[in-house]
Design a protein around this motif. Structure first.
Motif, PDB file in Angstrom:
ATOM      1  N   GLY A 212       9.320  61.319  50.112  1.00 11.15           N
ATOM      2  CA  GLY A 212       8.847  62.341  49.204  1.00 11.15           C
ATOM      3  C   GLY A 212       9.960  62.881  48.324  1.00 11.15           C
ATOM      4  O   GLY A 212      11.145  62.690  48.600  1.00 11.15           O
ATOM      5  N   ILE A 213       9.562  63.568  47.265  1.00  8.99           N
ATOM      6  CA  ILE A 213      10.534  64.154  46.344  1.00  8.99           C
ATOM      7  C   ILE A 213      11.117  65.417  46.963  1.00  8.99           C
ATOM      8  O   ILE A 213      10.392  66.323  47.376  1.00  8.99           O
TER       9      ILE A 213
ATOM     10  N   LEU B 117      11.880  72.830  46.797  1.00 15.12           N
ATOM     11  CA  LEU B 117      12.585  71.733  46.151  1.00 15.12           C
ATOM     12  C   LEU B 117      13.966  72.175  45.692  1.00 15.12           C
ATOM     13  O   LEU B 117      14.146  73.306  45.222  1.00 15.12           O
ATOM     14  N   ARG B 118      14.928  71.294  45.808  1.00 19.20           N
ATOM     15  CA  ARG B 118      16.286  71.572  45.334  1.00 19.20           C
ATOM     16  C   ARG B 118      16.358  71.269  43.837  1.00 19.20           C
ATOM     17  O   ARG B 118      15.646  70.389  43.324  1.00 19.20           O
ATOM     18  N   LEU B 119      17.233  71.985  43.139  1.00 22.75           N
ATOM     19  CA  LEU B 119      17.324  71.850  41.684  1.00 22.75           C
ATOM     20  C   LEU B 119      18.730  71.448  41.262  1.00 22.75           C
ATOM     21  O   LEU B 119      19.727  71.933  41.811  1.00 22.75           O
TER      22      LEU B 119
ATOM     23  N   LEU C 271      23.938  65.831  45.606  1.00 19.90           N
ATOM     24  CA  LEU C 271      22.756  66.262  46.352  1.00 19.90           C
ATOM     25  C   LEU C 271      22.678  65.571  47.712  1.00 19.90           C
ATOM     26  O   LEU C 271      22.001  66.055  48.627  1.00 19.90           O
ATOM     27  N   GLY C 272      23.340  64.416  47.830  1.00 20.60           N
ATOM     28  CA  GLY C 272      23.263  63.636  49.062  1.00 20.60           C
ATOM     29  C   GLY C 272      21.912  62.975  49.228  1.00 20.60           C
ATOM     30  O   GLY C 272      21.421  62.810  50.357  1.00 20.60           O
ATOM     31  N   LEU C 273      21.290  62.577  48.107  1.00 25.14           N
ATOM     32  CA  LEU C 273      19.948  62.008  48.128  1.00 25.14           C
ATOM     33  C   LEU C 273      19.923  60.603  47.541  1.00 25.14           C
ATOM     34  O   LEU C 273      20.778  60.230  46.728  1.00 25.14           O
TER      35      LEU C 273
ATOM     36  N   GLU D  76      14.234  59.999  46.277  1.00 22.05           N
ATOM     37  CA  GLU D  76      14.009  61.345  46.777  1.00 22.05           C
ATOM     38  C   GLU D  76      14.130  62.416  45.691  1.00 22.05           C
ATOM     39  O   GLU D  76      14.025  63.612  45.992  1.00 22.05           O
ATOM     40  N   ALA D  77      14.348  61.987  44.449  1.00 22.47           N
ATOM     41  CA  ALA D  77      14.512  62.946  43.356  1.00 22.47           C
ATOM     42  C   ALA D  77      13.700  62.509  42.148  1.00 22.47           C
ATOM     43  O   ALA D  77      13.315  61.339  42.014  1.00 22.47           O
ATOM     44  N   LEU D  78      13.463  63.444  41.263  1.00 25.89           N
ATOM     45  CA  LEU D  78      12.716  63.197  40.036  1.00 25.89           C
ATOM     46  C   LEU D  78      13.491  63.775  38.867  1.00 25.89           C
ATOM     47  O   LEU D  78      13.956  64.910  38.927  1.00 25.89           O
ATOM     48  N   ALA D  79      13.634  62.993  37.807  1.00 26.37           N
ATOM     49  CA  ALA D  79      14.379  63.429  36.623  1.00 26.37           C
ATOM     50  C   ALA D  79      13.426  63.918  35.536  1.00 26.37           C
ATOM     51  O   ALA D  79      12.273  63.479  35.447  1.00 26.37           O
TER      52      ALA D  79
END
Length: 220
Positions: free
Chosen positions: A2-3, A103-105, A155-157, A161-164
């Motif tokens: 997941g994101i 969510l992290r930013l 982020l360590g991701l 796991e992330a979305l731009a």
């Protein structure tokens, strides 16, 4: 997977600093009794092309051109425009929705890190962002993926796991080259037809609530 984090471009996406940039150069040309050719103004990369712009103006003005005075006056003019410039429409709501969802930013920009911190501090939004990655921290600007890879590293991701979020074709290219899915919100100076490589294309951040955007992304 997941994101877990959202990574935003800055100029033209979080804030409409692209328009203030154009306005400042347009005004500088006017001060010299000239008209800026806006059709060639925006580059297809995230690097700084101020030197080329000043060289073009110097050639048009002639020996009387004072680069230092012009730069000082243009910068002051743009700073005044920025004094009341806030986040782009819909972005504040998205950031709040992201925080509510845990969510992290992050920000990944070709602009220098000090540019990011200065503008986000002015609006009070800097504390929202766990990670900043600036163009002065990597070897090449977008469309090179380096700044996104740096943001992911901090982020360590993994990319999955992330979305731009981007506003330019070269920004989307940078994100996708880093392995990220990317939502494109074209800025006012970019043709929306130039984003076939985006995962999702929206006219503005007000067009959909963030949870709906994430739902659409997760169906891809």
């Amino acid at each position: 997977m997941g994101i877990k984090a959202l990574i935003f471009d800055f100029d033209g996406l979080l804030m409409d600093t692209e328009t203030t940039l154009l306005d400042s150069w347009r005004q500088l040309w006017r001060w010299h009794g000239l008209t800026l050719d806006e059709t060639r103004f925006f580059a297809d990369h995230g690097g700084n092309i101020s030197e080329a712009r000043y060289a073009e103006l110097a050639a048009a003005v002639g020996p009387a051109f004072d680069r230092t005075a012009g730069d000082t006056r243009r910068t002051a003019y743009r700073d005044e425009l920025h004094r009341t410039l806030g986040l782009a429409p819909g972005i504040a709501t998205w950031l709040a929705e992201a925080e509510d969802a845990g969510l992290r930013l992050a920000v990944a920009s070709s602009s220098a890190r000090i540019w990011l911190t200065t503008n986000l501090e002015r609006t009070g939004d800097l504390p929202r962002f766990e990670v900043l990655a600036g163009g002065d921290e990597v070897a090449a600007p977008k469309p090179d993926p380096a700044v996104y890879l740096l943001a992911l590293q901090r982020l360590g991701l993994q990319p999955s796991e992330a979305l731009a979020f981007e506003d330019t074709p070269h920004g989307v290219t940078a994100a996708t080259r880093a392995g990220l899915r990317c939502v494109a919100i074209p800025n006012a100076h970019t043709d929306p037809s130039r984003f076939p490589h985006a995962t999702l294309l929206l006219p503005t951040a007000t067009a959909a609530a963030l949870p709906d955007v994430l739902t659409q992304i997760n169906t891809w």
